[in-house]
Design a protein around this motif. Structure first.
Motif, PDB file in Angstrom:
ATOM      1  N   VAL A   1      -0.422 -10.166 -13.933  1.00 44.47           N
ATOM      2  CA  VAL A   1       0.395  -9.411 -12.988  1.00 44.47           C
ATOM      3  C   VAL A   1       0.284  -7.918 -13.253  1.00 44.47           C
ATOM      4  O   VAL A   1       0.060  -7.114 -12.341  1.00 44.47           O
ATOM      5  N   THR A   2       0.433  -7.511 -14.519  1.00 44.82           N
ATOM      6  CA  THR A   2       0.506  -6.090 -14.832  1.00 44.82           C
ATOM      7  C   THR A   2      -0.862  -5.426 -14.950  1.00 44.82           C
ATOM      8  O   THR A   2      -1.012  -4.244 -14.651  1.00 44.82           O
TER       9      THR A   2
ATOM     10  N   PHE B   1      -3.947  -6.873 -13.654  1.00 43.14           N
ATOM     11  CA  PHE B   1      -4.842  -7.161 -12.531  1.00 43.14           C
ATOM     12  C   PHE B   1      -4.115  -7.259 -11.190  1.00 43.14           C
ATOM     13  O   PHE B   1      -4.721  -7.645 -10.188  1.00 43.14           O
ATOM     14  N   ASP B   2      -2.809  -6.951 -11.179  1.00 45.04           N
ATOM     15  CA  ASP B   2      -2.014  -7.001  -9.934  1.00 45.04           C
ATOM     16  C   ASP B   2      -2.051  -8.373  -9.278  1.00 45.04           C
ATOM     17  O   ASP B   2      -2.059  -8.492  -8.045  1.00 45.04           O
TER      18      ASP B   2
ATOM     19  N   PRO C   1      -0.759 -11.738  -7.687  1.00 38.89           N
ATOM     20  CA  PRO C   1       0.471 -12.025  -6.942  1.00 38.89           C
ATOM     21  C   PRO C   1       1.200 -13.251  -7.497  1.00 38.89           C
ATOM     22  O   PRO C   1       1.303 -14.297  -6.842  1.00 38.89           O
TER      23      PRO C   1
ATOM     24  N   HIS D   1       6.305 -12.681 -11.786  1.00 31.21           N
ATOM     25  CA  HIS D   1       6.253 -12.059 -13.108  1.00 31.21           C
ATOM     26  C   HIS D   1       7.409 -12.522 -13.994  1.00 31.21           C
ATOM     27  O   HIS D   1       7.215 -12.814 -15.185  1.00 31.21           O
TER      28      HIS D   1
ATOM     29  N   SER E   1       3.201  -2.717 -20.451  1.00 33.33           N
ATOM     30  CA  SER E   1       4.290  -2.865 -19.523  1.00 33.33           C
ATOM     31  C   SER E   1       5.594  -2.875 -20.321  1.00 33.33           C
ATOM     32  O   SER E   1       5.577  -3.024 -21.546  1.00 33.33           O
TER      33      SER E   1
END
Length: 215
Positions: free
Chosen positions: A125-126, A128-129, A131, A134, A212
């Protein structure tokens, strides 16, 4: 392309994405075995892992994959088994004793299951973005760590008193869990286990990304 090999040896080709923990576990295994290897970075965002040339090496279009002088193989855990059985070093990376062998297999399953759906997914998630949920992946990570912590309080490595491929399979995503917003401060035994892996002769780390906010 990077290389790590003596001048006299033919390197194993490792096709990878440099920020992939699955790829790193293979590189770490080769480094711990002191094997000659070279890394070939694929442009995964632009689909280089789906080209006919790469699919001939990795039919599912997945990294990591290796080419060991014509022997091609994908799936990180399968590659670990191939490496330690093809290139024995005198260390028992894949024990034959039934109880210990079963422990190793259990942790390989955890690497493909709870680790993949926990710290690996949180980092997707953080970094490679991806979906994904999280908060759900972070919660799954902490459930996993709550199980691992007392186990590693009672023994040095996942399958017993010595390092095995189980530890190599588990290391990368857990060491980089804070990049996915999953803190390790509450797990001193896990952090000590990571350190025991990091001091092994030949250890190589994975490229780090900005953290993150851990929780």
């Amino acid at each position: 392309m990077n290389s790590h090999f003596p001048a006299h040896a033919t390197p194993i080709k490792l096709y990878r994405h440099p920020k992939s923990g699955h790829c790193h576990r293979v590189e770490l295994m080769m480094a711990l075995l002191d094997l000659p290897y070279e890394t070939i970075d694929l442009d995964v965002p632009n689909g280089e892992h789906k080209t006919p040339e790469f699919l001939a090496i990795s039919p599912f279009g997945q990294v990591p994959a290796i080419d060991d002088n014509g022997v091609t193989l994908s799936d990180s855990n399968a590659i670990l088994i191939y490496l330690v059985t093809s290139y024995p070093t005198g260390h028992d990376w894949l024990p034959e004793h039934p109880e210990t062998a079963a422990e190793v297999q259990r942790w390989l399953s955890v690497a493909a299951g709870e680790i993949a759906h926990g710290p690996c997914a949180a980092r997707l998630v953080t970094v490679f973005d991806a979906p994904l949920d999280h908060e759900g992946t972070k919660a799954a990570s902490h459930r996993l760590f709550a199980v691992m912590e007392p186990i590693l309080e009672s023994r040095d490595f996942l399958a017993g008193s010595t390092i095995t491929i189980a530890d190599v399979a588990g290391y990368s995503y857990i060491a980089h869990a804070p990049e996915g917003g999953v803190g390790l401060d509450a797990y001193p035994s896990i952090r000590a286990w990571l350190t025991r892996i990091e001091v092994q002769p030949g250890f190589v780390g994975m490229v780090r990304t900005p953290l993150s906010e851990p929780s």
